[in-house]
Enzyme design. Structure first.
Site, PDB file in Angstrom:
ATOM      1  N   GLY A 246       5.252   1.154   4.523  1.00 50.30           N
ATOM      2  CA  GLY A 246       6.640   1.622   4.413  1.00 50.30           C
ATOM      3  C   GLY A 246       7.583   0.663   3.694  1.00 50.30           C
TER       4      GLY A 246
ATOM      5  CG  HIS B 110      -5.566   2.227   5.128  1.00 50.71           C
ATOM      6  ND1 HIS B 110      -5.120   3.167   6.034  1.00 50.71           N
ATOM      7  CD2 HIS B 110      -4.587   1.294   5.038  1.00 50.71           C
ATOM      8  CE1 HIS B 110      -3.919   2.814   6.459  1.00 50.71           C
ATOM      9  NE2 HIS B 110      -3.563   1.680   5.871  1.00 50.71           N
TER      10      HIS B 110
ATOM     11  N   GLY C  68       2.756   2.237  10.649  1.00 52.46           N
ATOM     12  CA  GLY C  68       3.776   3.265  10.484  1.00 52.46           C
ATOM     13  C   GLY C  68       4.478   3.647  11.781  1.00 52.46           C
TER      14      GLY C  68
ATOM     15  CB  SER D 258       5.285  -1.920  11.826  1.00 52.33           C
ATOM     16  OG  SER D 258       4.921  -0.568  12.071  1.00 52.33           O
TER      17      SER D 258
ATOM     18  CD  GLU E 201      -3.433  -2.237   7.210  1.00 45.88           C
ATOM     19  OE1 GLU E 201      -2.367  -2.559   6.671  1.00 45.88           O
ATOM     20  OE2 GLU E 201      -3.991  -1.140   7.009  1.00 45.88           O
TER      21      GLU E 201
ATOM     22  CG  ASN F 226      -1.662   1.259   1.455  1.00 47.57           C
ATOM     23  OD1 ASN F 226      -1.783   2.074   0.534  1.00 47.57           O
ATOM     24  ND2 ASN F 226      -2.196   1.449   2.650  1.00 47.57           N
ATOM     25  CD1 TRP F 227       3.493   0.886  -2.770  1.00 47.54           C
ATOM     26  CD2 TRP F 227       3.578   1.980  -4.722  1.00 47.54           C
ATOM     27  NE1 TRP F 227       4.180   0.102  -3.659  1.00 47.54           N
ATOM     28  CE2 TRP F 227       4.246   0.754  -4.863  1.00 47.54           C
ATOM     29  CE3 TRP F 227       3.490   2.845  -5.823  1.00 47.54           C
ATOM     30  CZ2 TRP F 227       4.840   0.358  -6.071  1.00 47.54           C
ATOM     31  CZ3 TRP F 227       4.083   2.456  -7.013  1.00 47.54           C
ATOM     32  CH2 TRP F 227       4.750   1.226  -7.131  1.00 47.54           C
ATOM     33  CE  LYS F 228       0.093   3.337   4.674  1.00 46.42           C
ATOM     34  NZ  LYS F 228       0.225   3.457   6.113  1.00 46.42           N
TER      35      LYS F 228
ATOM     36  CD  GLU G 141      -2.593   5.705   6.649  1.00 47.03           C
ATOM     37  OE1 GLU G 141      -2.570   5.777   5.411  1.00 47.03           O
ATOM     38  OE2 GLU G 141      -1.689   5.149   7.313  1.00 47.03           O
TER      39      GLU G 141
HETATM   40  P1  PGA Z   1       3.046   0.263   7.484  1.00 44.22           P
HETATM   41  O1  PGA Z   1       1.591   0.537   6.862  1.00 44.22           O
HETATM   42  O2  PGA Z   1       3.512  -1.059   6.919  1.00 44.22           O
HETATM   43  O3  PGA Z   1       3.896   1.423   7.029  1.00 44.22           O
HETATM   44  O4  PGA Z   1       2.876   0.198   8.960  1.00 44.22           O
HETATM   45  C1  PGA Z   1       0.685  -0.513   6.708  1.00 44.22           C
HETATM   46  C2  PGA Z   1      -0.622   0.005   6.146  1.00 44.22           C
HETATM   47  O5  PGA Z   1      -1.077   1.074   6.571  1.00 44.22           O
HETATM   48  O6  PGA Z   1      -1.237  -0.630   5.267  1.00 44.22           O
END
Ligand code: PGA
Length: 253
Positions: A238, A98, A176, A216, A170, A12-14, A100
């Site tokens: 990440g 997600h 993150g 993470s 998640e 997931n590149w966001k 976010e």
């Molecule tokens: P992260 O993000 O691996 O940077 O913790 C995971 C995600 O939000 O899908």
């Protein structure tokens, strides 16, 4: 991992990676994962980089996901993207709900549910995200929150359609932050989610669906996570932004 379920590793590149950067990353990644046959590999670029990624991965073992979609077919929804647009750009999957998006863009179980149903209606495979915040976990509300998100997100999804859904667990506190849930903590919630799906559908459907862990995940911890019986893949932020680390993750032993 479970012998009956095919692992699915998704990046997931966001809001990262221009089209130019995407071409570069994807071209480096393709040869590094070319021999992988027993797992699904998915990249989730931002909308404006999907076409560039599609160009590079055409004919390879890598699939594409979008990070969002709108639940209507088309029309006056400025700034939104439809399922047909994603399909036409080469997407097979779409990440929905997600944390976010829930936290910063007002998504609710209801909008998540509309998007999941739209994706399924159009033939996109939804990756539906669920997860608790630290405050919810500490208040003993884990079961309640996950139960509500799973039930709400899947409302009126038919049994046949359910077989196509991937769920991503998640925990918000692990995204993150460098704080991964322990494999035991993650597996416990995956089992809880599977149990919820069993109660909403059938034991067969619950046994068949794939549940990814996200938060993470790194090349260093992916193997311990994937060793757990109810963990069927990873949704990676990440560590998916560098070809070497994502390839190492995909190639976990
Ligand atoms: P992260 O993000 O691996 O940077 O913790 C995971 C995600 O939000 O899908």
């Amino acid at each position: 991992m479970h012998p009956k379920r095919r692992p699915i590793l998704a990046g997931n590149w966001k809001m990262n990676m221009t089209a130019t950067q995407t071409r570069d990353l994807a071209s480096k990644l393709v040869p590094l994962v070319a021999n992988v046959k027993d797992r699904d590999i998915v990249l989730g670029p931002p909308f404006t980089s999907i076409a560039a990624a599609a160009d590079v991965i055409r004919g390879t073992n890598i699939g594409l996901a979008a990070q969002n979609l709108h639940w209507e077919d088309k029309g006056a929804f400025t700034g939104e993207i439809s399922a047909d647009m994603l399909l036409d750009s080469g997407c097979k999957y779409v990440i929905i709900g997600h944390s976010e998006r829930r936290q910063y863009f007002g998504e609710t179980d209801e909008t998540v549910n509309k998007k999941v149903k739209q994706a399924l209606k159009k033939g996109l495979l939804p990756i539906m995200c669920v997860g608790e915040t630290l405050a919810e976990r500490e208040a003993g509300k884990l079961n309640e929150v996950i139960g509500r998100q799973v039930t709400g997100g899947l409302k009126d999804v038919s049994a046949d359609d359910m077989k196509k859904v991937v769920i991503a667990y998640e925990p918000v506190w692990a995204i993150g932050t460098g704080k991964t849930a322990t494999p035991e903590q993650a597996n416990e919630v995956h089992a809880l989610i599977r149990g919820k799906v069993r109660s909403l559908y059938t034991a067969d459907i619950a046994e068949g669906i794939r549940i990814q862990y996200g938060g993470s995940v790194t090349p260093e911890n992916v193997s311990q996570l994937m060793a757990k019986p109810d963990i069927d893949g990873a949704l990676v932020g990440g560590a998916s932004l560098k070809p070497d680390s994502f390839a190492a993750l995909v190639n976990f032993k």
